[in-house]
Write an enzyme that holds these catalytic residues in place. Structure first.
Site, PDB file in Angstrom:
ATOM      1  N   SER A 215      26.710  -1.148 -24.632  1.00 16.54           N
ATOM      2  CA  SER A 215      25.351   0.010 -24.304  1.00 16.54           C
ATOM      3  C   SER A 215      24.627  -0.876 -25.154  1.00 16.54           C
ATOM      4  CB  SER A 215      26.047   0.828 -25.676  1.00 16.54           C
ATOM      5  OG  SER A 215      25.085   2.024 -25.776  1.00 16.54           O
ATOM      6  N   LYS A 267      11.014  20.650 -33.378  1.00 12.28           N
ATOM      7  CA  LYS A 267      11.825  19.599 -35.195  1.00 12.28           C
ATOM      8  C   LYS A 267      12.763  19.939 -35.857  1.00 12.28           C
ATOM      9  CE  LYS A 267      11.453  17.494 -38.794  1.00 12.28           C
ATOM     10  NZ  LYS A 267      11.110  16.105 -38.740  1.00 12.28           N
TER      11      LYS A 267
END
Length: 382
Positions: A215, A267
Site C-alpha cells: 500500500s 464537509k
C-alpha cells in the site's frame, strides 16, 4: 472527621511547597538545557563506513581461525590498507575542491629543455586531478525507512536525504531499505516525494524490501529506478481502504442526541456518532475510488512496465510472484546487495538520530501528573 480534614490540608501544603521547588528547579534546568543543547535540538546525523564494518566482521572470523603468527600478518596488512584508503580519501577531497573551482587558462611556460617540458606536463596538477577523477570510487549511501500508520519517521528521512544531496554526485547511488505495511495517503505521499528528490538530482535510487512494502509502503518503493526484494517479502496492495465504526444506534438506545453542524454540502460525509445516509456513503465511496485512481496513476508514472489491471486490485504478492508481474526487478536481500556494492564502491550508512528527552521535559511530565493527582484529592476532600 476534623482530624482527617486537617491531615489532608497538611498534605496539600507539603505538596504545594514541593511543587514550587520543582518548578524553580525545572525552570533553571530548562534554561541551562536551552543554552547547551539548542544546536542539537533537531537531532544528529550518524555515518558508518560499511566497508570497514564488513572488513571487521571478516577479520574477526578469519582471525579466530588463523594461527597467532598468521593473524599478526593479517592485522598488519589490514592496517596498511586502511592507511592507503585514508590517503586516497584525502586526495579525492582535494580533487573535489580543485574541480569545483573555476580556473582561468594560463599561457604555457616556455622551457629550454623539451624533456623538462614533458616532465612538467606529466606532473602538472591538472593531469593529476584528471587522473584522480577517473580513479575515484563510486559512493553508495544507505538509508532506511520504517513506516507506521502516520509515517512519523519522514522527518528522519528528510534530513538523511538532504545530507546525501550535499555530497553525492551523478555516478553515485542511494539505497533505501523500506519496511512498511502502509498508512495515511498524504503522509506516504510526503515520504515518496522525499525520495523523488534523489531522482531529480540525477542519482540512481534503489529500494530494497526485506519484509514488507505494501500500500503506502509500495507507493514509496515505486519511485525507485530499481526495486529488489527478499524471496518472501510482501509487496503490492495497490488499493485504498477506510474502516469507520458507527455508534449511532447505541446512543439512541440510551436517548443520547448527537449533532454535527457543517457549512458545505460534503464537509462531513460519514460520521462515527451521527446517523449515516446512503448519499453520504456514496460520496465517501467516490472519494476512495478517486484516491485509488490517483494511486494507480502514480504507480504507472514511475513504473511503466506494470499492468494496472493485474496489480491494482488491492492484492499483495510475495517474492517471485511479485517479480513475475513486474512489481519488483530482482530477488535479493538488502544485505546481499550492499555487500556486493562494497566490492567496488565506498558504502556509507546514514541515520538521523532524534534527540533524547531532556530531564527537564520528563520533570514537566511528572509535574503534570502530580497536579492531576492533587486536583483529584482536592475534589475528594470537598
Amino acid at each position: 472527621m476534623t482530624f482527617v480534614f486537617e491531615y489532608f490540608m497538611f498534605l496539600l501544603c507539603v505538596a504545594t511547597i514541593v511543587i514550587a521547588i520543582i518548578i524553580v528547579v525545572g525552570f533553571i534546568g530548562s534554561m541551562v538545557a536551552r543554552r547547551t543543547t539548542h544546536r542539537d535540538s533537531e537531532g544528529q546525523l550518524e555515518v558508518k563506513h560499511l566497508n570497514d564494518f564488513y572488513d571487521h566482521l571478516k577479520g574477526a572470523v578469519s582471525g579466530a581461525s588463523l594461527m597467532p603468527k598468521d593473524a599478526k600478518k593479517v592485522v598488519k596488512e589490514k592496517k596498511k590498507e586502511r592507511e592507503k584508503r585514508s590517503k586516497q580519501q584525502i586526495v579525492e577531497a582535494k580533487v573535489a575542491s580543485k574541480s569545483s573551482e573555476e580556473q582561468e587558462p594560463k599561457a604555457p611556460t616556455v622551457l629550454e629543455d623539451d624533456s623538462k617540458s614533458m616532465e612538467g606536463d606529466l606532473d602538472s596538477p591538472a593531469e593529476e586531478v584528471k587522473e584522480e577523477q577517473q580513479e575515484r570510487k563510486k559512493n553508495v549511501f544507505v538509508i532506511g525507512f520504517k513506516g507506521d500508520l502516520q509515517a512519523t519517521r519522514v522527518n528522519n528521512l528528510r534530513y538523511e536525504v538532504s545530507a546525501i544531496l550535499t555530497h553525492a554526485r551523478k555516478n553515485d547511488e542511494v539505497v533505501v531499505r523500506v519496511k512498511s505495511p502502509g498508512g495515511v495517503v498524504h503522509s506516504y505521499g510526503h515520504v515518496a516525494s522525499q525520495l523523488l528528490r534523489v531522482k531529480k538530482a540525477g542519482i540512481k535510487l534503489t529500494v530494497a524490501i526485506d519484509e514488507v512494502a505494501a500500500s503506502g509502503g509500495y507507493m514509496v518503493a515505486v519511485v525507485a529506478d530499481q526495486i529488489i526484494a527478499a524471496p518472501f517479502a510482501l509487496v503490492g496492495s495497490i488499493g485504498v481502504v477506510a474502516e469507520i465504526p458507527n455508534f449511532n444506534r447505541l446512543l439512541k438506545k440510551y436517548d443520547v442526541d448527537y449533532e454535527v453542524l457543517t457549512a458545505g454540502k460534503y464537509k462531513r460525509t460519514l460520521s462515527i456518532f451521527g446517523e449515516n445516509t446512503d448519499t453520504a456513503r456514496e460520496k465517501f465511496l467516490q472519494e476512495i475510488e478517486d484516491i485509488h485512481l490517483q494511486f494507480q496513476e502514480f504507480v504507472k508514472e514511475h513504473r511503466e512496465i506494470v499492468d494496472l489491471d493485474i496489480v491494482a486490485t488491492g492484492e499483495s504478492w510475495y517474492g517471485e510472484r511479485a517479480k513475475a508481474i513486474n512489481l519488483i526487478d530482482d530477488i535479493q536481500t538488502s544485505d546481499e546487495y550492499i555487500m556486493q556494492a562494497c566490492e567496488e564502491a565506498d558504502v556509507f550508512e546514514l541515520k538521523w538520530r532524534l534527540p533524547k528527552k531532556q530531564w527537564n521535559d520528563l520533570l514537566n511530565e511528572g509535574l503534570e501528573s502530580m497536579m492531576a493527582v492533587i486536583n483529584w484529592v482536592r475534589g475528594r476532600i470537598r
